[in-house]
Design a protein around this motif. Sequence first.
Motif, PDB file in Angstrom:
ATOM      1  N   ASP A 106       0.717  -1.409   0.510  1.00  0.00           N
ATOM      2  CA  ASP A 106       0.208   0.047  -0.015  1.00  0.00           C
ATOM      3  C   ASP A 106       0.806   1.198  -0.067  1.00  0.00           C
ATOM      4  O   ASP A 106       0.403   2.239  -0.225  1.00  0.00           O
ATOM      5  CB  ASP A 106      -1.144   0.161   1.259  1.00  0.00           C
ATOM      6  N   MET A 107       2.066   1.196   1.069  1.00  0.00           N
ATOM      7  CA  MET A 107       3.016   2.334   0.956  1.00  0.00           C
ATOM      8  C   MET A 107       3.455   2.730   0.062  1.00  0.00           C
ATOM      9  O   MET A 107       3.714   3.779  -0.955  1.00  0.00           O
ATOM     10  CB  MET A 107       3.732   2.055   2.068  1.00  0.00           C
ATOM     11  N   LEU A 108       4.042   1.801  -1.164  1.00  0.00           N
ATOM     12  CA  LEU A 108       4.631   1.727  -2.459  1.00  0.00           C
ATOM     13  C   LEU A 108       3.769   2.030  -3.377  1.00  0.00           C
ATOM     14  O   LEU A 108       4.169   3.025  -4.032  1.00  0.00           O
ATOM     15  CB  LEU A 108       4.886   0.488  -2.825  1.00  0.00           C
ATOM     16  N   PHE A 109       2.346   1.456  -3.206  1.00  0.00           N
ATOM     17  CA  PHE A 109       1.131   2.155  -4.687  1.00  0.00           C
ATOM     18  C   PHE A 109       1.168   3.845  -4.529  1.00  0.00           C
ATOM     19  O   PHE A 109       0.592   4.492  -5.188  1.00  0.00           O
ATOM     20  CB  PHE A 109      -0.034   1.786  -4.324  1.00  0.00           C
ATOM     21  N   ASP A 110       1.382   4.206  -2.819  1.00  0.00           N
ATOM     22  CA  ASP A 110       1.175   5.468  -2.686  1.00  0.00           C
ATOM     23  C   ASP A 110       1.684   5.978  -3.325  1.00  0.00           C
ATOM     24  O   ASP A 110       2.189   7.351  -3.827  1.00  0.00           O
ATOM     25  CB  ASP A 110       1.114   5.626  -1.261  1.00  0.00           C
ATOM     26  N   ILE A 111       3.370   5.939  -3.590  1.00  0.00           N
ATOM     27  CA  ILE A 111       4.876   6.576  -3.812  1.00  0.00           C
ATOM     28  C   ILE A 111       4.675   6.595  -5.030  1.00  0.00           C
ATOM     29  O   ILE A 111       4.875   7.576  -5.467  1.00  0.00           O
ATOM     30  CB  ILE A 111       5.974   5.825  -3.251  1.00  0.00           C
TER      31      ILE A 111
END
Length: 149
Positions: A106-111
Motif C-alpha cells: 500500500d505504501m509503495l502504491f501511494d509513493i
Amino acid sequence: YIKIPIDLRENPTELLGLNTREFIYIAYKTEKEFRLAERDIEIINNLLEVENSYLPAASEDYKALSKEKKDLRLNFDLDLLALLGNILRDSIMGPIGDVYLLERQDMLFDIVSVLWRKYLSPVPVSYTHLTLPTSEQVQISVRAGSLNK
C-alpha cells in the motif's frame, strides 16, 4: 522473539501450560522488521530529497530555469528522481524484497502514484502502446491461414 509452541519433552497438548509441569519452548528471532524499516527510511529520505528539489511555478527559482526545462516541465532534479526509482526497484529485489512488497504494498502504491501524478504525467512525452490482437482478429487470421494452404 517468536515462540514456537512445541514442548521438547513431547507432552500431550492438553497438558501444555499447566502449572504442575515445567516446559521447554523453542523461540526464534528474525530481523525482518529491522530490514523493512531500513528500506522504509531509505525510500522516504530519497522521496524527501526529490520533494525538496521541486520548484513551484510561482517561485523565483522556477523563473530562473532555462526555457527547455520549463517547456519539459522539469522543475525538479531528474537525477534524484532516477535515484529514487532505482531505490524503489532495489527494495523489492531478493527474498527480503518479496517480503517488503507483501508488507508494504500500500505504501509503495501511494509513493508511485504521487511520483506519477506530480513528476511524470505533466512531462510531455509520447507513449507508444502495444495492442494485443483480439480473439476475433486471431480467428480471422487463422481462417485466412488455413485457406491459403
